[in-house]
Design a protein around this motif. Structure first.
Motif, PDB file in Angstrom:
ATOM      1  N   SER A  79       0.796  -1.233   0.000  1.00 44.98           N
ATOM      2  CA  SER A  79       0.000   0.000   0.000  1.00 44.98           C
ATOM      3  C   SER A  79       0.825   1.279   0.000  1.00 44.98           C
ATOM      4  CB  SER A  79      -0.933   0.022   1.219  1.00 44.98           C
ATOM      5  OG  SER A  79      -0.193   0.133   2.424  1.00 44.98           O
ATOM      6  N   GLY A  80       2.151   1.162   0.097  1.00 48.07           N
ATOM      7  CA  GLY A  80       2.989   2.358   0.145  1.00 48.07           C
ATOM      8  C   GLY A  80       2.798   3.331  -1.006  1.00 48.07           C
ATOM      9  N   PRO A  81       2.742   2.849  -2.255  1.00 44.17           N
ATOM     10  CA  PRO A  81       2.554   3.792  -3.363  1.00 44.17           C
ATOM     11  C   PRO A  81       1.225   4.539  -3.297  1.00 44.17           C
ATOM     12  CG  PRO A  81       3.399   1.685  -4.171  1.00 44.17           C
ATOM     13  CD  PRO A  81       3.019   1.474  -2.740  1.00 44.17           C
ATOM     14  N   ILE A  82       0.187   3.884  -2.778  1.00 44.11           N
ATOM     15  CA  ILE A  82      -1.129   4.529  -2.692  1.00 44.11           C
ATOM     16  C   ILE A  82      -1.099   5.586  -1.588  1.00 44.11           C
ATOM     17  CG2 ILE A  82      -3.583   4.180  -2.238  1.00 44.11           C
ATOM     18  CD1 ILE A  82      -1.453   1.351  -3.643  1.00 44.11           C
ATOM     19  N   ALA A  83      -0.532   5.252  -0.431  1.00 48.02           N
ATOM     20  CA  ALA A  83      -0.405   6.236   0.648  1.00 48.02           C
ATOM     21  C   ALA A  83       0.422   7.434   0.190  1.00 48.02           C
ATOM     22  CB  ALA A  83       0.226   5.588   1.874  1.00 48.02           C
ATOM     23  N   ALA A  84       1.486   7.163  -0.561  1.00 43.25           N
ATOM     24  CA  ALA A  84       2.370   8.240  -1.024  1.00 43.25           C
ATOM     25  C   ALA A  84       1.648   9.247  -1.909  1.00 43.25           C
ATOM     26  CB  ALA A  84       3.559   7.647  -1.774  1.00 43.25           C
ATOM     27  N   SER A  85       0.615   8.800  -2.622  1.00 41.92           N
ATOM     28  CA  SER A  85      -0.107   9.732  -3.491  1.00 41.92           C
ATOM     29  C   SER A  85      -0.757  10.856  -2.691  1.00 41.92           C
ATOM     30  CB  SER A  85      -1.150   8.987  -4.331  1.00 41.92           C
ATOM     31  OG  SER A  85      -2.162   8.450  -3.507  1.00 41.92           O
ATOM     32  N   ALA A  86      -1.096  10.575  -1.421  1.00 40.43           N
ATOM     33  CA  ALA A  86      -1.638  11.629  -0.553  1.00 40.43           C
ATOM     34  C   ALA A  86      -0.519  12.385   0.158  1.00 40.43           C
ATOM     35  CB  ALA A  86      -2.596  11.020   0.470  1.00 40.43           C
ATOM     36  N   TYR A  87       0.460  11.654   0.687  1.00 40.68           N
ATOM     37  CA  TYR A  87       1.533  12.316   1.432  1.00 40.68           C
ATOM     38  C   TYR A  87       2.376  13.246   0.557  1.00 40.68           C
ATOM     39  CZ  TYR A  87       0.558   9.588   5.592  1.00 40.68           C
ATOM     40  OH  TYR A  87      -0.045   9.060   6.714  1.00 40.68           O
ATOM     41  N   ALA A  88       2.513  12.933  -0.722  1.00 41.88           N
ATOM     42  CA  ALA A  88       3.304  13.792  -1.610  1.00 41.88           C
ATOM     43  C   ALA A  88       2.713  15.195  -1.705  1.00 41.88           C
ATOM     44  CB  ALA A  88       3.395  13.163  -3.000  1.00 41.88           C
TER      45      ALA A  88
ATOM     46  N   ILE B  43      -8.013  10.107  -5.001  1.00 42.87           N
ATOM     47  CA  ILE B  43      -6.867  10.421  -5.854  1.00 42.87           C
ATOM     48  C   ILE B  43      -6.099   9.165  -6.270  1.00 42.87           C
ATOM     49  CG2 ILE B  43      -6.609  12.777  -4.996  1.00 42.87           C
ATOM     50  CD1 ILE B  43      -4.211  11.686  -3.307  1.00 42.87           C
ATOM     51  N   ASP B  44      -6.363   8.051  -5.600  1.00 40.12           N
ATOM     52  CA  ASP B  44      -5.710   6.796  -5.982  1.00 40.12           C
ATOM     53  C   ASP B  44      -6.587   5.644  -5.492  1.00 40.12           C
ATOM     54  OD1 ASP B  44      -3.900   4.961  -6.955  1.00 40.12           O
ATOM     55  OD2 ASP B  44      -2.190   5.722  -5.818  1.00 40.12           O
ATOM     56  N   LEU B  45      -6.741   4.636  -6.319  1.00 39.92           N
ATOM     57  CA  LEU B  45      -7.560   3.475  -5.956  1.00 39.92           C
ATOM     58  C   LEU B  45      -6.958   2.254  -6.642  1.00 39.92           C
ATOM     59  CD1 LEU B  45     -10.089   2.548  -4.419  1.00 39.92           C
ATOM     60  CD2 LEU B  45     -11.388   2.898  -6.526  1.00 39.92           C
ATOM     61  N   ARG B  46      -6.262   1.449  -5.854  1.00 46.73           N
ATOM     62  CA  ARG B  46      -5.624   0.248  -6.368  1.00 46.73           C
ATOM     63  C   ARG B  46      -5.766  -0.861  -5.338  1.00 46.73           C
ATOM     64  NH1 ARG B  46       0.290   2.277  -8.030  1.00 46.73           N
ATOM     65  NH2 ARG B  46      -0.200   4.181  -6.869  1.00 46.73           N
ATOM     66  N   ASN B  47      -5.185  -2.010  -5.645  1.00 48.24           N
ATOM     67  CA  ASN B  47      -5.170  -3.079  -4.652  1.00 48.24           C
ATOM     68  C   ASN B  47      -3.843  -3.822  -4.725  1.00 48.24           C
ATOM     69  OD1 ASN B  47      -5.459  -5.354  -6.561  1.00 48.24           O
ATOM     70  ND2 ASN B  47      -7.548  -4.605  -6.857  1.00 48.24           N
ATOM     71  N   SER B  48      -3.681  -4.803  -3.856  1.00 52.37           N
ATOM     72  CA  SER B  48      -2.405  -5.509  -3.782  1.00 52.37           C
ATOM     73  C   SER B  48      -2.067  -6.240  -5.076  1.00 52.37           C
ATOM     74  CB  SER B  48      -2.407  -6.488  -2.607  1.00 52.37           C
ATOM     75  OG  SER B  48      -3.494  -7.389  -2.694  1.00 52.37           O
ATOM     76  N   GLY B  49      -3.078  -6.525  -5.909  1.00 52.58           N
ATOM     77  CA  GLY B  49      -2.823  -7.122  -7.208  1.00 52.58           C
ATOM     78  C   GLY B  49      -2.140  -6.161  -8.173  1.00 52.58           C
TER      79      GLY B  49
ATOM     80  N   TYR C   2      -6.925  -0.677  -1.554  1.00 49.85           N
ATOM     81  CA  TYR C   2      -6.356   0.525  -0.937  1.00 49.85           C
ATOM     82  C   TYR C   2      -6.815   1.758  -1.693  1.00 49.85           C
ATOM     83  CZ  TYR C   2      -3.109  -3.243   0.303  1.00 49.85           C
ATOM     84  OH  TYR C   2      -2.561  -4.431   0.702  1.00 49.85           O
ATOM     85  N   GLY C   3      -7.200   2.779  -0.940  1.00 50.43           N
ATOM     86  CA  GLY C   3      -7.570   4.038  -1.559  1.00 50.43           C
ATOM     87  C   GLY C   3      -6.899   5.205  -0.848  1.00 50.43           C
ATOM     88  N   ALA C   4      -6.664   6.273  -1.582  1.00 44.06           N
ATOM     89  CA  ALA C   4      -6.168   7.521  -0.994  1.00 44.06           C
ATOM     90  C   ALA C   4      -7.168   8.620  -1.344  1.00 44.06           C
ATOM     91  CB  ALA C   4      -4.786   7.857  -1.523  1.00 44.06           C
ATOM     92  N   TYR C   5      -7.515   9.418  -0.348  1.00 41.64           N
ATOM     93  CA  TYR C   5      -8.559  10.441  -0.497  1.00 41.64           C
ATOM     94  C   TYR C   5      -8.072  11.730   0.169  1.00 41.64           C
ATOM     95  CZ  TYR C   5     -11.050   6.026  -1.024  1.00 41.64           C
ATOM     96  OH  TYR C   5     -11.410   4.764  -1.404  1.00 41.64           O
ATOM     97  N   VAL C   6      -8.436  12.860  -0.414  1.00 45.01           N
ATOM     98  CA  VAL C   6      -7.972  14.147   0.141  1.00 45.01           C
ATOM     99  C   VAL C   6      -9.125  15.130   0.304  1.00 45.01           C
ATOM    100  CG1 VAL C   6      -5.631  13.917  -0.761  1.00 45.01           C
ATOM    101  CG2 VAL C   6      -7.367  15.033  -2.161  1.00 45.01           C
TER     102      VAL C   6
END
Length: 259
Positions: free
Chosen positions: A50-59, A235-241, A253-257
């Motif tokens: 999930s790191g890349p998805i979390a990063a989309s918000a933290y960036a 802003i990002d919606l992916r999964n472990s696949g 995993y999703g990232a929302y702002v």
């Protein structure tokens, strides 16, 4: 008292140099040329998933790196069952990147709410907060932390906590949640898209714990946004696949702002 890391070496690297390199890689690949958020919802799995998805918000915190001085972090309890919301007596929370001071004054403010109490057991082994700490340390300069583990709490209770500490531009609200668990890839995509629609509609009444393991803190944020006439976007919606797992049994995993 210091809260030591519980999942360093499993959910993320225990070596500080390796960890910083991994975080930098995630953040460098994400879009940072956008408005900084007031609040975010981010996932809490192992970084390779999930790191890349979390990063989309933290960036998106890049432009406010030096101005955010307080982070209110709320995640679900995975190991301890309890009523209400749990804070900690710890003075610092530590990761391989160093120690983060706890905002004692903010925690004292929350003591006016009868459903908020100290419960160290809720924090000791909980990963839903810990995995966000290195991201925050990498993304921000000097800040104090308000760590809160949500047990069996209502949306109204969580929203009261958020409203109490909403603050101004100095405060960032971080809500920790993954999405669907252990469906095949296409089913997860469909379910997580529906969950994201509910989140964007602020429809916390129809959000289920099967849709989001952080349903409790997510619902509280959505209720608070509804009352403030604010909006949230995916802003990002992916999964472990999509990241580091096979596609037969995935976690979403999703990232929302909130800008």
């Amino acid at each position: 008292m210091n809260r030591e890391p519980a999942v360093a070496g499993s959910f993320y690297p225990a070596n500080a140099v390796t960890l910083r390199h991994m975080l930098s890689d995630f953040l460098d690949l994400a879009d940072s040329d956008t408005r900084p958020p007031k609040a975010i919802i981010v996932p809490h799995a192992g970084y390779i998933y999930s790191g890349p998805i979390a990063a989309s918000a933290y960036a998106r915190l890049k432009s406010v790196r030096d101005s955010i001085s307080r982070v209110v972090l709320i995640g679900p309890s995975h190991r301890v069952a309890f009523q209400g919301l749990a804070v900690s007596n710890a003075d610092t929370f530590t990761t391989p990147l160093g120690s983060i001071p706890i905002d004692k004054a903010a925690i004292q403010q929350l003591q006016n709410l009868p459903f908020v109490g100290y419960l160290e057991q809720a924090h000791a082994l909980e990963h839903s907060l810990e995995v966000h700490l290195p991201f925050l340390q990498q993304s921000l300069a000097d800040f104090k932390l308000v760590p809160i583990v949500a047990g069996d709490a209502s949306p109204d209770q969580v929203s009261q906590v958020i409203d109490t500490l909403w603050g101004g531009n100095e405060t960032l609200i971080v809500i920790s949640s993954d999405l669907s668990h252990y469906h095949d890839y296409s089913t997860a995509q469909r379910l997580d898209r529906h969950t994201s629609d509910l989140i964007e509609q602020l429809n916390y009444q129809n959000l289920s714990s099967e849709a989001a393991c952080g349903k409790v803190p997510v619902s509280g944020l959505l209720k608070s946004l509804q009352e403030k006439s604010l909006s949230i976007k995916t802003i990002d919606l992916r999964n472990s696949g999509d990241t580091a797992g096979d596609k037969t049994r995935v976690v979403g995993y999703g990232a929302y702002v909130v800008e």
